[in-house]
Design a protein around this motif. Structure first.
Motif: not given
Length: 419
Positions: A279-286, A301-304, A325-326
């Motif tokens: 989860r965190d690694a994905y959010a970081d990459a994003l 917001r991106i992390r959410e 849309f967010l």
RNA sequence: GCCCCCAUCGACUAGCGGCCUAGGUCACCACCCUUUCAAGGUGGCUACACGGGUUCGAAUCCCGUUGGGGGCACCA
């Protein structure tokens, strides 16, 4: 003997993905044999040099996770040595002057041959070889001379390069022999083609490392994909880590026929890597990706939003399409909306507690029963009104994240414009 | 024109003389799951370019044909 290879890009533009594939083979071979991997810019032809392409090359290799040993070198740096050796060859009558240029004598009969580590034995009839210019009349060494001289000076043991160099090899071998140098092992990897069997180029899709990066492919996936283009450890393996790649890579198993770049398979593979991220690694990459793209969206917001798209997208570049849309207003297609459904949904969601996906789900399902309609016909207008699209992450999660106020506003606005 | 290289499903490939009525993955099709799209599950579709040899036996070895690619610069 310690293995030493070199990656030799020309500074003529951005790093081509096909070139990167052969660099990867070099790198894997060196790392797997405890050897060294050099980076040498083939800048003999200064006229073709593109601005900052050296920086691009470095950046692209670093991003991919391909490193090199020692300082980056430039072929031009060896020009003096090339001239000195040429003088020696002339003195030994292995070369001669011609119109101010220096030509090397090619053998007149027999064959020039070598055992290619990938293609097997290759022989060229000597009568095909013309005495080759090694030094231009202005004193600059020519590529087919400078390259082997550098390889010799650098102590290169394995020359792993693209197929298109096969016909250069006999010339370079003659140079090396004249010089009294030991020959390296040659390995020629087949080219990478586009879907039409032509050399991979812009019209096929992304070709530079930078383009793949910008589209949201991640480095490990790209490396995995590239390694399997023309090479396979066995008949089964498809997902293989960088470490295992290093451990299992061999030149013998590089195929000898050209490979076609399959963008669809890369997409699939990138999705596999993306979904496999924590989860965190994905959010970081994003987040890293979006920042590089110049996004100014709110980090929290991106992390959410990250978790609700992870299962959905195969490239990070699709993020904006899915959860835009967010971060901004939507423009739903009135034809897909339904006034009754939206009004009813707004009413029901107005008082729901707590505001979370599970509760929203219960509420919306109850709504279906109340309206006596199939979930499909109820959820579509809601999805469109709330997300602006018929394709989105999970509806309940999306609504939860959007928040009650915005959701109600969009539902009601949707009801008012429904057609 | 001459030289070199290549040839298994649409794609990446496994296969290095018998295990092959050719295996895996992507793509594609169908079904299942399902609020959409994905993901996941199940099943399916398709390949040894052609012709000669060699051999008891060939996708695997040899020759030829065809097709594709690369090269024949004082480009790299």
């Amino acid at each position: 003997m310690t293995v030493r290879v070199r990656m030799a890009p020309s500074p003529t533009g951005f790093l081509h993905i096909g070139g990167v594939r052969t660099f990867l083979f070099n790198w894997l071979y060196a790392r797997g044999h405890g050897g060294e991997c050099l980076l040498r810019i083939e800048n003999t032809d200064t006229s073709r040099e593109a601005a900052d392409s050296v920086g691009q090359i470095e950046e692209s290799l670093r991003w991919l996770g391909i490193d090199w040993d020692g300082e980056m070198r430039f072929q031009l740096d060896g020009a003096d040595r090339c001239r000195a050796e040429a003088a020696r060859l002339v003195a030994e009558d292995k070369a001669y002057e011609d119109d101010g240029a220096i030509r090397i004598r090619m053998p007149k009969e027999g064959v020039v041959a070598w055992d290619d580590a990938i293609k097997g034995r290759i022989e060229f009839p000597a009568d095909q070889l013309e005495d080759m210019v090694i030094l231009r009349s202005d004193g600059r060494p020519v590529y087919n001379y400078a390259s082997p001289v550098d390889d010799w000076v650098d102590g290169i043991t394995h020359v792993i390069r693209g197929d298109d160099h096969v016909s250069n090899t006999p010339k370079q071998i003659v140079v090396l022999q004249a010089l009294g140098a030991e020959l390296p092992v040659y390995a020629h990897a087949p080219n990478v083609f586009g879907e039409d069997g032509k050399k991979l180029s812009k019209r096929h899709g992304a070709v530079s490392v930078g383009e793949f990066r910008e589209a949201g492919y991640i480095a490990p996936a790209l490396m995995n994909f590239l390694a399997l283009l023309g090479w396979a450890p066995d008949g089964e393996t498809t997902i293989i880590s960088r470490d295992e790649l290093i451990e299992r890579f061999t030149l013998e198993r590089v195929g000898s026929s050209p490979a076609t770049f399959d963008y669809a398979k890369l997409d699939w593979m990138n999705g596999v890597y993306l979904r496999d991220l924590g989860r965190d690694a994905y959010a970081d990459a994003l987040l890293t990706f979006l920042l590089e793209q110049g996004s100014e969206w709110d980090e929290a917001r991106i992390r959410e939003a990250a978790p609700i798209v992870q299962e959905k997208i195969g490239r990070l570049g699709e993020f904006a399409d899915f959860v835009g849309f967010l971060f901004g207003d939507v423009a739903p297609d009135p034809a897909l909306l339904d006034e009754t459904v939206l009004t009813e949904a707004a009413t029901r969601l107005e008082t729901v507690e707590p505001w979370d996906a599970a509760t929203i789900e219960v509420e919306l399902k109850a709504l279906c029963e109340r309206l006596g309609a199939k979930p499909k016909t109820v959820f579509l207008p809601i999805r469109v009104a709330v997300t602006g699209s018929r394709i989105s992450p999970g509806l309940y999660e999306s609504i939860e994240l959007l928040g009650r106020d915005a959701t109600l506003a969009r539902l009601r606005h949707g009801a008012s414009i429904a057609g």
